[in-house]
Design a protein around this motif. Structure first.
Motif, mmCIF file in Angstrom:
data_model
loop_
_atom_site.group_PDB
_atom_site.id
_atom_site.type_symbol
_atom_site.label_atom_id
_atom_site.label_comp_id
_atom_site.label_asym_id
_atom_site.label_seq_id
_atom_site.Cartn_x
_atom_site.Cartn_y
_atom_site.Cartn_z
ATOM 1 N N HIS A 12 -8.814 3.762 10.035
ATOM 2 C CA HIS A 12 -9.581 2.523 9.417
ATOM 3 C C HIS A 12 -8.621 1.941 8.876
ATOM 4 O O HIS A 12 -7.062 2.528 8.347
ATOM 5 N N VAL A 13 -8.521 0.414 8.132
ATOM 6 C CA VAL A 13 -7.805 0.240 7.965
ATOM 7 C C VAL A 13 -8.359 -0.407 6.139
ATOM 8 O O VAL A 13 -8.960 -0.192 5.757
ATOM 9 N N TYR A 14 -6.457 0.068 5.594
ATOM 10 C CA TYR A 14 -7.347 -0.134 4.160
ATOM 11 C C TYR A 14 -7.381 -1.952 3.331
ATOM 12 O O TYR A 14 -7.405 -3.019 4.263
ATOM 13 N N GLY A 15 -8.577 -1.100 2.615
ATOM 14 C CA GLY A 15 -9.321 -2.649 2.117
ATOM 15 C C GLY A 15 -10.647 -2.437 2.676
ATOM 16 O O GLY A 15 -11.392 -3.678 2.672
ATOM 17 N N VAL A 35 1.865 6.858 6.092
ATOM 18 C CA VAL A 35 1.976 8.148 5.841
ATOM 19 C C VAL A 35 1.980 8.901 4.297
ATOM 20 O O VAL A 35 3.041 8.815 3.669
ATOM 21 N N GLY A 36 1.343 10.416 3.801
ATOM 22 C CA GLY A 36 1.215 10.689 2.914
ATOM 23 C C GLY A 36 0.136 10.411 1.556
ATOM 24 O O GLY A 36 -0.537 8.749 1.875
ATOM 25 N N GLY A 37 0.268 10.375 -0.121
ATOM 26 C CA GLY A 37 -0.494 10.491 -0.605
ATOM 27 C C GLY A 37 -2.138 10.303 0.229
ATOM 28 O O GLY A 37 -2.556 10.448 1.056
ATOM 29 N N ALA A 38 -2.881 9.582 -0.895
ATOM 30 C CA ALA A 38 -3.758 9.110 -0.747
ATOM 31 C C ALA A 38 -4.509 8.199 0.248
ATOM 32 O O ALA A 38 -5.250 8.362 0.356
ATOM 33 N N LEU A 39 -3.515 7.621 0.716
ATOM 34 C CA LEU A 39 -4.365 6.466 1.504
ATOM 35 C C LEU A 39 -3.747 7.010 3.212
ATOM 36 O O LEU A 39 -3.879 6.387 4.180
ATOM 37 N N ASP A 40 -3.333 8.235 3.087
ATOM 38 C CA ASP A 40 -2.889 8.793 4.421
ATOM 39 C C ASP A 40 -3.516 8.363 5.242
ATOM 40 O O ASP A 40 -4.509 8.755 5.558
ATOM 41 N N GLY A 41 -2.883 8.312 6.490
ATOM 42 C CA GLY A 41 -3.920 8.142 7.577
ATOM 43 C C GLY A 41 -4.225 6.534 8.214
ATOM 44 O O GLY A 41 -4.726 6.214 9.529
ATOM 45 N N GLN A 42 -4.626 5.688 7.313
ATOM 46 C CA GLN A 42 -5.074 4.173 7.062
ATOM 47 C C GLN A 42 -3.394 3.683 7.697
ATOM 48 O O GLN A 42 -2.721 3.309 7.486
ATOM 49 N N GLY A 83 6.840 1.345 11.580
ATOM 50 C CA GLY A 83 5.272 1.039 11.736
ATOM 51 C C GLY A 83 4.524 2.577 11.163
ATOM 52 O O GLY A 83 3.920 2.277 11.300
ATOM 53 N N ARG A 84 5.628 3.175 9.956
ATOM 54 C CA ARG A 84 5.222 3.781 9.832
ATOM 55 C C ARG A 84 5.942 3.236 8.254
ATOM 56 O O ARG A 84 7.137 2.953 8.455
ATOM 57 N N TRP A 85 4.596 3.618 6.820
ATOM 58 C CA TRP A 85 5.189 3.859 5.485
ATOM 59 C C TRP A 85 5.075 4.151 5.236
ATOM 60 O O TRP A 85 3.698 5.082 5.427
ATOM 61 N N ASP A 86 6.370 5.268 4.317
ATOM 62 C CA ASP A 86 5.822 6.865 3.232
ATOM 63 C C ASP A 86 5.444 6.141 2.493
ATOM 64 O O ASP A 86 6.620 5.350 1.963
ATOM 65 N N TRP A 87 4.356 7.172 1.825
ATOM 66 C CA TRP A 87 4.078 7.536 0.520
ATOM 67 C C TRP A 87 5.727 8.156 -0.696
ATOM 68 O O TRP A 87 6.377 8.590 0.158
ATOM 69 N N ARG A 88 5.376 7.520 -1.567
ATOM 70 C CA ARG A 88 6.885 7.395 -2.617
ATOM 71 C C ARG A 88 6.334 7.655 -3.863
ATOM 72 O O ARG A 88 6.474 7.698 -4.819
ATOM 73 N N GLY A 89 4.457 7.473 -4.409
ATOM 74 C CA GLY A 89 4.638 8.483 -5.135
ATOM 75 C C GLY A 89 3.028 6.765 -5.673
ATOM 76 O O GLY A 89 3.021 6.089 -5.225
ATOM 77 N N ASP A 90 2.858 7.737 -7.265
ATOM 78 C CA ASP A 90 1.319 6.366 -7.569
ATOM 79 C C ASP A 90 1.909 6.430 -8.823
ATOM 80 O O ASP A 90 3.515 6.888 -9.162
#
Length: 92
Positions: A12-15, A35-42, A83-90
């Motif tokens: 799935h592509v974000y947006g 990677v991580g957070g609510a959008l993990d895997g997108q 190529g991978r962006w990590d979640w740092r928080g909301d």
């Protein structure tokens, strides 16, 4: 038993809309994996971003994060693996 292996679910592509018949990546575009957070895997389309903009990461709108509707998820490129962006928080 079926002779056919199950087809993998497209990434799935974000947006893209949840009911989009083709929510996966499109040819000729550049994507990073969240990677991580609510959008993990997108996947996030970064085709229109400069290298400097990519290095800054992004605050992405999400309704399913800590702050609900209107909240954002903070993602940054992974050191050594852009190529991978990590979640740092909301954030609100």
């Amino acid at each position: 038993m079926s002779d056919h292996a199950p087809r993998p679910t497209p990434r799935h592509v974000y947006g893209t809309d949840h009911d989009d018949p083709d929510p996966g990546p499109q040819p000729g575009r550049t994507y990073v994996e969240l990677v991580g957070g609510a959008l993990d895997g997108q996947l996030l389309d970064v085709s229109g971003l400069t290298e400097e903009e990519r290095a800054e990461g992004a605050y992405l709108i999400t309704e399913v994060g800590l702050y609900g509707e209107g909240g954002r998820a903070d993602y940054m490129p992974r050191p050594g693996d852009p190529g991978r962006w990590d979640w740092r928080g909301d954030v609100p």
